[in-house]
Motif scaffolding. Sequence first.
Motif, PDB file in Angstrom:
ATOM      1  N   LEU A  84     -11.988  21.759 -44.199  1.00 33.51           N
ATOM      2  CA  LEU A  84     -12.356  20.872 -45.311  1.00 33.51           C
ATOM      3  C   LEU A  84     -13.248  19.714 -44.841  1.00 33.51           C
ATOM      4  N   SER A  85     -12.981  19.209 -43.651  1.00 38.41           N
ATOM      5  CA  SER A  85     -13.794  18.079 -43.178  1.00 38.41           C
ATOM      6  C   SER A  85     -15.179  18.544 -42.707  1.00 38.41           C
ATOM      7  N   GLY A 132     -18.774  25.758 -51.755  1.00 34.60           N
ATOM      8  CA  GLY A 132     -17.495  25.937 -51.060  1.00 34.60           C
ATOM      9  C   GLY A 132     -16.432  26.440 -52.018  1.00 34.60           C
ATOM     10  N   TYR A 133     -15.580  27.299 -51.537  1.00 35.71           N
ATOM     11  CA  TYR A 133     -14.499  27.870 -52.353  1.00 35.71           C
ATOM     12  C   TYR A 133     -13.174  27.535 -51.693  1.00 35.71           C
ATOM     13  N   LEU A 134     -12.299  26.879 -52.459  1.00 37.09           N
ATOM     14  CA  LEU A 134     -11.023  26.428 -51.905  1.00 37.09           C
ATOM     15  C   LEU A 134      -9.897  27.382 -52.286  1.00 37.09           C
ATOM     16  N   ARG A 135      -8.902  27.431 -51.416  1.00 36.65           N
ATOM     17  CA  ARG A 135      -7.632  28.102 -51.736  1.00 36.65           C
ATOM     18  C   ARG A 135      -6.581  27.019 -51.551  1.00 36.65           C
ATOM     19  N   GLY A 136      -6.075  26.483 -52.664  1.00 36.07           N
ATOM     20  CA  GLY A 136      -5.201  25.305 -52.562  1.00 36.07           C
ATOM     21  C   GLY A 136      -6.016  24.152 -52.019  1.00 36.07           C
ATOM     22  N   SER A 137      -5.507  23.522 -50.981  1.00 36.37           N
ATOM     23  CA  SER A 137      -6.244  22.379 -50.422  1.00 36.37           C
ATOM     24  C   SER A 137      -7.056  22.772 -49.186  1.00 36.37           C
ATOM     25  N   GLU A 138      -7.132  24.073 -48.897  1.00 34.24           N
ATOM     26  CA  GLU A 138      -7.891  24.545 -47.731  1.00 34.24           C
ATOM     27  C   GLU A 138      -9.180  25.230 -48.181  1.00 34.24           C
ATOM     28  N   VAL A 139     -10.170  25.267 -47.276  1.00 37.14           N
ATOM     29  CA  VAL A 139     -11.391  26.017 -47.595  1.00 37.14           C
ATOM     30  C   VAL A 139     -11.120  27.500 -47.365  1.00 37.14           C
ATOM     31  N   ASP A 140     -11.358  28.310 -48.399  1.00 41.55           N
ATOM     32  CA  ASP A 140     -11.257  29.760 -48.225  1.00 41.55           C
ATOM     33  C   ASP A 140     -12.539  30.221 -47.508  1.00 41.55           C
ATOM     34  N   PHE A 141     -13.682  29.925 -48.109  1.00 39.85           N
ATOM     35  CA  PHE A 141     -14.961  30.231 -47.467  1.00 39.85           C
ATOM     36  C   PHE A 141     -16.056  29.385 -48.108  1.00 39.85           C
ATOM     37  N   ALA A 142     -17.191  29.352 -47.435  1.00 34.82           N
ATOM     38  CA  ALA A 142     -18.369  28.663 -47.983  1.00 34.82           C
ATOM     39  C   ALA A 142     -19.541  29.627 -47.914  1.00 34.82           C
ATOM     40  N   VAL A 143     -20.447  29.492 -48.847  1.00 36.80           N
ATOM     41  CA  VAL A 143     -21.677  30.280 -48.828  1.00 36.80           C
ATOM     42  C   VAL A 143     -22.839  29.297 -48.709  1.00 36.80           C
TER      43      VAL A 143
END
Length: 262
Positions: A84-85, A132-143
């Motif tokens: 996330l950071s 960016g695509y989050l899953r909860g408070s974490e990053v799932d992936f970014a494009v």
Amino acid sequence: MLEERLFPDLTIRNLETQLIGQRVIYYPVVSSTMEVATEVGRLGAEEGTIVIAGEQTAGRGRLGRTWFSTSDSIALSIILRPTLSQLPRLNMVTSLAIAQAIEKTTGLATTLKWPNDILIKGKKVGGILSEGYLRGSEVDFAVVGIGLNVNLDPVEIPEIADIATSLSAQLGHPILRSTILKSLLKEMEVLYLALQRGEPVHQQWRQRLQTLDQRVRVTMGDKVVEGCAEDVDPDGCLHVRDDDGHLTIVAAGDLTAPVGIC
Ligand code: BTN
């Protein structure tokens, strides 16, 4: 015009990277590499996978704009899995990578316009769209989508003729897309790995920003801030001081500059 198929191409298969571009999804023609990359990212594609198109029919730019990409351009999206950071810093990493790749392969000098336009002699040669695509408070992936005008003749596209340029327009001759692509992926990998190690990238990026010390107008939805672009912080946010001395820290927006003198 140079006739060239981007992939399969030996130059791409001989990439000097361990992560970025080791998996390639190639389309001779696709609507937008962003859509494909988002879909495969959701399905669990490995970090570093690239989706690359010979040509896009519905390329997307920032703020809902159209991105013109023809068989004379580079259009690709990279799937990354940052923390996330690290997420807000991908723009800086990518624009630096593009600038360095252009300079190393062509010798052309580039500057950056906040937040992430790549310019040559004040005209836009490349742009970045990161999502960016989050899953909860974490990053799932970014494009991270990269568009670069390589051999395109901007004069032939009235919508961008006045504001855009290309590498070939600046060099006076065409170049192979695969040459610049190979360099771009390598520069991207070096900078992304540095980001993962926690190394700051914003000082290098800051040095290339032409926006600093300019009087700017930034539109963020229905809010507009006008003032002097004083600085950028380690996440790439722009610090704008208005005429009343009030400081606004801007993470994203549409920037017009210069709109007067600081
Ligand atoms: C901008 O400056 O507005 C960003 C342009 C980003 C364009 C690239 S081309 C590859 C990828 N696919 C798209 O549809 N858009 C990005």
